[in-house]
Scaffold this motif. Structure first.
Motif, PDB file in Angstrom:
ATOM      1  N   UNK A 240     -26.022 -37.146  11.745  1.00 36.31           N
ATOM      2  CA  UNK A 240     -25.813 -38.433  11.072  1.00 36.31           C
ATOM      3  C   UNK A 240     -27.116 -38.922  10.463  1.00 36.31           C
ATOM      4  N   UNK A 241     -28.194 -38.856  11.245  1.00 36.08           N
ATOM      5  CA  UNK A 241     -29.490 -39.322  10.744  1.00 36.08           C
ATOM      6  C   UNK A 241     -29.951 -38.480   9.568  1.00 36.08           C
ATOM      7  N   UNK A 242     -29.848 -37.164   9.707  1.00 31.67           N
ATOM      8  CA  UNK A 242     -30.269 -36.266   8.639  1.00 31.67           C
ATOM      9  C   UNK A 242     -29.453 -36.476   7.369  1.00 31.67           C
ATOM     10  N   UNK A 243     -28.155 -36.640   7.531  1.00 30.44           N
ATOM     11  CA  UNK A 243     -27.284 -36.785   6.359  1.00 30.44           C
ATOM     12  C   UNK A 243     -27.484 -38.126   5.659  1.00 30.44           C
ATOM     13  N   UNK A 244     -27.695 -39.184   6.428  1.00 32.22           N
ATOM     14  CA  UNK A 244     -27.949 -40.482   5.791  1.00 32.22           C
ATOM     15  C   UNK A 244     -29.252 -40.434   5.002  1.00 32.22           C
ATOM     16  N   UNK A 245     -30.280 -39.827   5.583  1.00 34.90           N
ATOM     17  CA  UNK A 245     -31.542 -39.675   4.852  1.00 34.90           C
ATOM     18  C   UNK A 245     -31.341 -38.860   3.579  1.00 34.90           C
ATOM     19  N   UNK A 246     -30.463 -37.863   3.641  1.00 31.29           N
ATOM     20  CA  UNK A 246     -30.245 -36.996   2.480  1.00 31.29           C
ATOM     21  C   UNK A 246     -29.588 -37.739   1.330  1.00 31.29           C
ATOM     22  N   UNK A 247     -28.696 -38.688   1.628  1.00 31.49           N
ATOM     23  CA  UNK A 247     -27.961 -39.361   0.558  1.00 31.49           C
ATOM     24  C   UNK A 247     -28.604 -40.673   0.117  1.00 31.49           C
ATOM     25  N   UNK A 248     -29.269 -41.369   1.037  1.00 35.61           N
ATOM     26  CA  UNK A 248     -29.890 -42.658   0.687  1.00 35.61           C
ATOM     27  C   UNK A 248     -31.383 -42.493   0.440  1.00 35.61           C
ATOM     28  N   UNK A 249     -31.979 -41.513   1.096  1.00 38.24           N
ATOM     29  CA  UNK A 249     -33.410 -41.303   0.958  1.00 38.24           C
ATOM     30  C   UNK A 249     -34.150 -41.816   2.169  1.00 38.24           C
ATOM     31  N   UNK A 250     -35.078 -41.050   2.677  1.00 34.56           N
ATOM     32  CA  UNK A 250     -35.845 -41.464   3.850  1.00 34.56           C
ATOM     33  C   UNK A 250     -37.013 -42.327   3.421  1.00 34.56           C
ATOM     34  N   UNK A 251     -37.485 -43.237   4.313  1.00 34.18           N
ATOM     35  CA  UNK A 251     -38.618 -44.101   3.966  1.00 34.18           C
ATOM     36  C   UNK A 251     -39.849 -43.281   3.625  1.00 34.18           C
ATOM     37  N   UNK A 252     -40.577 -43.693   2.596  1.00 34.36           N
ATOM     38  CA  UNK A 252     -41.776 -42.979   2.179  1.00 34.36           C
ATOM     39  C   UNK A 252     -43.041 -43.500   2.853  1.00 34.36           C
ATOM     40  N   UNK A 253     -43.053 -44.781   3.178  1.00 38.21           N
ATOM     41  CA  UNK A 253     -44.250 -45.407   3.753  1.00 38.21           C
ATOM     42  C   UNK A 253     -43.932 -46.002   5.109  1.00 38.21           C
ATOM     43  N   UNK A 254     -44.948 -46.046   5.960  1.00 38.57           N
ATOM     44  CA  UNK A 254     -44.788 -46.697   7.251  1.00 38.57           C
ATOM     45  C   UNK A 254     -44.659 -48.194   7.053  1.00 38.57           C
ATOM     46  N   UNK A 255     -43.778 -48.808   7.783  1.00 40.02           N
ATOM     47  CA  UNK A 255     -43.564 -50.246   7.678  1.00 40.02           C
ATOM     48  C   UNK A 255     -44.361 -50.946   8.762  1.00 40.02           C
ATOM     49  N   UNK A 256     -45.267 -51.875   8.416  1.00 39.15           N
ATOM     50  CA  UNK A 256     -46.084 -52.538   9.442  1.00 39.15           C
ATOM     51  C   UNK A 256     -45.267 -53.332  10.432  1.00 39.15           C
ATOM     52  N   UNK A 257     -44.069 -53.788  10.057  1.00 39.24           N
ATOM     53  CA  UNK A 257     -43.268 -54.589  10.958  1.00 39.24           C
ATOM     54  C   UNK A 257     -42.614 -53.735  12.032  1.00 39.24           C
ATOM     55  N   UNK A 258     -42.530 -52.412  11.804  1.00 32.51           N
ATOM     56  CA  UNK A 258     -41.990 -51.526  12.827  1.00 32.51           C
ATOM     57  C   UNK A 258     -42.998 -51.346  13.955  1.00 32.51           C
ATOM     58  N   UNK A 259     -44.292 -51.552  13.662  1.00 30.31           N
ATOM     59  CA  UNK A 259     -45.330 -51.374  14.668  1.00 30.31           C
ATOM     60  C   UNK A 259     -45.571 -52.645  15.479  1.00 30.31           C
TER      61      UNK A 259
END
Length: 341
Positions: free
Chosen positions: A265-284
């Motif tokens: 599911x994770x791999x396929x969603x990234x394949x169709x929507x696109x995976x994040x390119x940059x780290x998000x500071x709010x995730x840290x």
């Protein structure tokens, strides 16, 4: 508990893993948690988890929930082996980056069409879809694929198939295979729903499907029906199971493990929507309030004094912006035409 060997926890990707537990009690253990069941006590390093699925018969303490939240682990209350999705709490997804990317793809007609085509492309051989294949043709190809799957499963199992008939109010009149299909699909929707919300996407923002709270769930679940729910339903009916609906969900549970559906599911969603390119500071840092929207630059930094950018005509204007009426005296009469502070 589904897995006592924590070293064998399936990795959804490098920073995302899950654990399913049922018929147990979960308590805080130092700064982490422990699962207590008939087999004893199993410490769980919740800092290595992103998703804890709680199945039937599980209880969890307030302190354990807090420990999981502090470690960014999402908790989801599900059915047996995650086959139904009942509720979920906050998890590791601290930013709205995935949701924003999903909405941007959805709101732009061209980008939405790209996602739709990518979702269909995952179901067919590599060269089956060309840039000239229209959306109507894609829908026709998908319909033919599903009819072929039903016919092949009917031939392989000997279960008669006359078409998908279950609708609102038709449950009792439906044949066993249609009831088993509905039950198996509900199980598949549940695990897709759990994965989608754990990743920070909206289950309602669908690309192929639209207008429902689970539209995106249906988009993703359709990728796996021919491998999971359809074979489970036909196999259950072929066995003449006493409770075909319940047995179909059990078949799905085993298929989720065999086909590693959560990983895919994770791999396929990234394949169709696109995976994040940059780290998000709010995730840290979950304590950051986030940026401020700006129509020209998109986002500006929050917590900055922007007063220097505004020209004030004397201190009285500034004071009028921030002053509030004084509280009324106790003996004042209430007037419905006046605001009382």
């Amino acid at each position: 508990m589904a897995n006592n060997d924590l070293r064998s926890l399936p990795k959804v990707r490098d920073s995302w893993s899950y654990l399913y537990a049922d018929r147990c009690r979960i308590e805080v253990d130092d700064k982490s948690i422990a699962i207590l069941d008939m087999q004893g006590k199993t410490p769980v390093p919740c800092s290595s988890l992103s998703l804890l699925l709680l199945g039937p018969g599980s209880t969890i303490t307030h302190a354990a929930i807090r420990a999981l939240a502090d470690n960014g682990c999402m908790v989801a209350w599900t059915g047996e082996e995650g086959v139904r999705m009942y509720a979920f709490g906050t998890g590791e997804t601290r930013s709205a980056a995935n949701l924003h990317r999903q909405i941007r793809r959805w709101a732009d007609k061209d980008q939405r069409l790209q996602v739709v085509r990518a979702l269909y492309a995952l179901r067919f051989p590599k060269d089956a879809i060309t840039p000239h294949t229209s959306l109507k043709q894609l829908r026709g190809m998908e319909g033919a694929r599903m009819r072929h799957t039903y016919a092949e499963m009917s031939r392989a199992t000997g279960v008669p198939w006359t078409g998908r008939t279950v609708g609102k109010g038709d449950w009792e009149r439906a044949d066993p295979v249609n009831r088993a299909l509905s039950s198996a699909n509900a199980a598949l929707y549940g695990i897709c729903h759990a994965a989608i919300v754990a990743l920070g996407y909206s289950p309602a923002i669908g690309f192929i499907h639209t207008g429902k709270q689970l539209s995106f769930v249906y988009d993703i679940a359709d990728l796996y029906k021919t491998q999971v729910s359809i074979p489970a339903a036909f196999a259950t009916v072929a066995m003449n199971a006493a409770n075909a609906e319940s047995q179909a969900r059990m078949f799905c549970r085993d298929a989720f493990r065999e086909h590693k559906i959560l990983e895919r599911i994770v791999t396929d969603i990234d394949a169709v929507i696109g995976s994040p390119q940059d780290l998000d500071p709010f995730a840290e840092d979950a304590t950051l309030p986030g940026g401020l929207w700006d129509p020209e630059t998109g986002v500006v930094e929050g917590g900055v004094n922007y007063a220097a950018d505004v020209e004030f005509r004397g201190s009285e204007a500034m004071e009028s912006w921030i002053s509030l009426p004084s509280p009324p005296k106790v003996e004042d009469d209430w007037d419905p035409n006046e605001v009382v502070w």
